[in-house]
Design a protein around this motif. Structure first.
Motif, PDB file in Angstrom:
ATOM      1  N   GLY A  87       3.150  -1.938   6.932  1.00 45.97           N
ATOM      2  CA  GLY A  87       2.649  -0.796   7.688  1.00 45.97           C
ATOM      3  C   GLY A  87       1.143  -0.782   7.725  1.00 45.97           C
ATOM      4  N   PRO A  88       0.561  -0.067   8.681  1.00 43.70           N
ATOM      5  CA  PRO A  88      -0.895  -0.086   8.886  1.00 43.70           C
ATOM      6  C   PRO A  88      -1.705   0.451   7.716  1.00 43.70           C
ATOM      7  N   ALA A  89      -1.119   1.300   6.884  1.00 43.53           N
ATOM      8  CA  ALA A  89      -1.864   1.858   5.747  1.00 43.53           C
ATOM      9  C   ALA A  89      -1.970   0.864   4.592  1.00 43.53           C
ATOM     10  N   SER A  90      -1.223  -0.255   4.678  1.00 43.56           N
ATOM     11  CA  SER A  90      -1.135  -1.186   3.552  1.00 43.56           C
ATOM     12  C   SER A  90      -1.633  -2.581   3.907  1.00 43.56           C
ATOM     13  N   GLU A  91      -2.647  -2.640   4.737  1.00 44.81           N
ATOM     14  CA  GLU A  91      -3.171  -3.943   5.162  1.00 44.81           C
ATOM     15  C   GLU A  91      -4.292  -4.456   4.276  1.00 44.81           C
ATOM     16  N   THR A  92      -4.849  -3.586   3.449  1.00 46.06           N
ATOM     17  CA  THR A  92      -5.943  -3.993   2.563  1.00 46.06           C
ATOM     18  C   THR A  92      -5.595  -3.713   1.109  1.00 46.06           C
ATOM     19  N   VAL A  93      -6.177  -4.514   0.240  1.00 47.93           N
ATOM     20  CA  VAL A  93      -5.988  -4.371  -1.207  1.00 47.93           C
ATOM     21  C   VAL A  93      -7.352  -4.127  -1.834  1.00 47.93           C
ATOM     22  N   GLU A  94      -7.421  -3.131  -2.697  1.00 46.91           N
ATOM     23  CA  GLU A  94      -8.644  -2.860  -3.447  1.00 46.91           C
ATOM     24  C   GLU A  94      -8.558  -3.555  -4.801  1.00 46.91           C
ATOM     25  N   LEU A  95      -9.604  -4.293  -5.150  1.00 46.74           N
ATOM     26  CA  LEU A  95      -9.667  -4.973  -6.435  1.00 46.74           C
ATOM     27  C   LEU A  95     -10.713  -4.300  -7.315  1.00 46.74           C
ATOM     28  N   GLU A  96     -10.356  -4.088  -8.565  1.00 46.24           N
ATOM     29  CA  GLU A  96     -11.275  -3.502  -9.546  1.00 46.24           C
ATOM     30  C   GLU A  96     -11.397  -4.472 -10.707  1.00 46.24           C
ATOM     31  N   LEU A  97     -12.625  -4.839 -11.027  1.00 44.64           N
ATOM     32  CA  LEU A  97     -12.872  -5.890 -12.010  1.00 44.64           C
ATOM     33  C   LEU A  97     -13.711  -5.362 -13.162  1.00 44.64           C
TER      34      LEU A  97
END
Length: 194
Positions: free
Chosen positions: A177-187
């Motif tokens: 779905g369009p709301a789940s096209e990006t992933v946020e990474l926290e390092l």
């Protein structure tokens, strides 16, 4: 063509200066054995909530000179099989062909290319991320948390950073779905000086 004495002296001084600058950058190994580092991610689930997870197994090193941050370098290798979203069936799906395809691409690699310094210990770390067989340039917004002696006779420096990547940029096109096209990474990275 003969070089004059002044030109030779200037060249020698410049070379010595460059060598001393690179020599001042200390080498660190990321402390994964003590679990003082983490690679976490989150992605929206259908646009209704956040699904979070992490990679449990990775290793890396970096060089760091607080007086010349732009000379710093980072290299990290992630074991993609170690993806952990706290749900066994979902993790099996994430390891499969729809997402990470870990049997074909067992490693993800980040290699820094440059550092753009900011204010108050902040900087942007620009480098190549290889994931799912695709290499793309990414920019990590980062900050130096601090450094100093540890209780075991060593010396450490620590950093935090974050970035957002598009799954399709890395050849992962499973439709969430369009709301789940990006992933946020926290390092979060803590290194022990070698």
């Amino acid at each position: 063509m003969k070089l004059g004495k002044i030109t030779k002296t200037l060249l020698a001084a410049s070379l010595a200066s460059l060598m001393s600058m690179s020599a001042m950058a200390d080498k660190y190994v990321i402390d994964t054995k003590g679990a003082h580092a983490s690679i976490q991610f989150r992605i929206k689930h259908l646009g209704y909530s956040w699904l979070t997870g992490r990679f449990n197994d990775f290793k890396g090193e970096f060089t760091f000179d607080e007086k010349n941050l732009a000379a710093s370098q980072v290299n990290v290798v992630i074991d993609t099989k170690s993806v952990d979203s706290n749900h066994a069936e979902r993790d099996k799906h994430l390891r499969g062909n729809d997402f990470l395809d870990v049997s074909t691409y067992p490693k993800a690699i980040f290699q820094s290319k440059s550092v753009v310094t900011g204010d108050n210990g902040t900087f942007q770390l620009v480098g190549d991320l290889t994931l799912h067989g695709v290499t793309k340039s990414v920019t990590i917004d980062a900050e130096h948390i601090g450094g100093g002696n540890d209780p075991w006779g060593g010396f450490r420096n620590g950093f935090a950073g974050s970035t957002t990547i598009k799954l399709k940029d890395f050849g992962i096109d499973y439709n969430l779905g369009p709301a789940s096209e990006t992933v946020e990474l926290e390092l979060h990275v803590e290194g022990i000086r070698q």
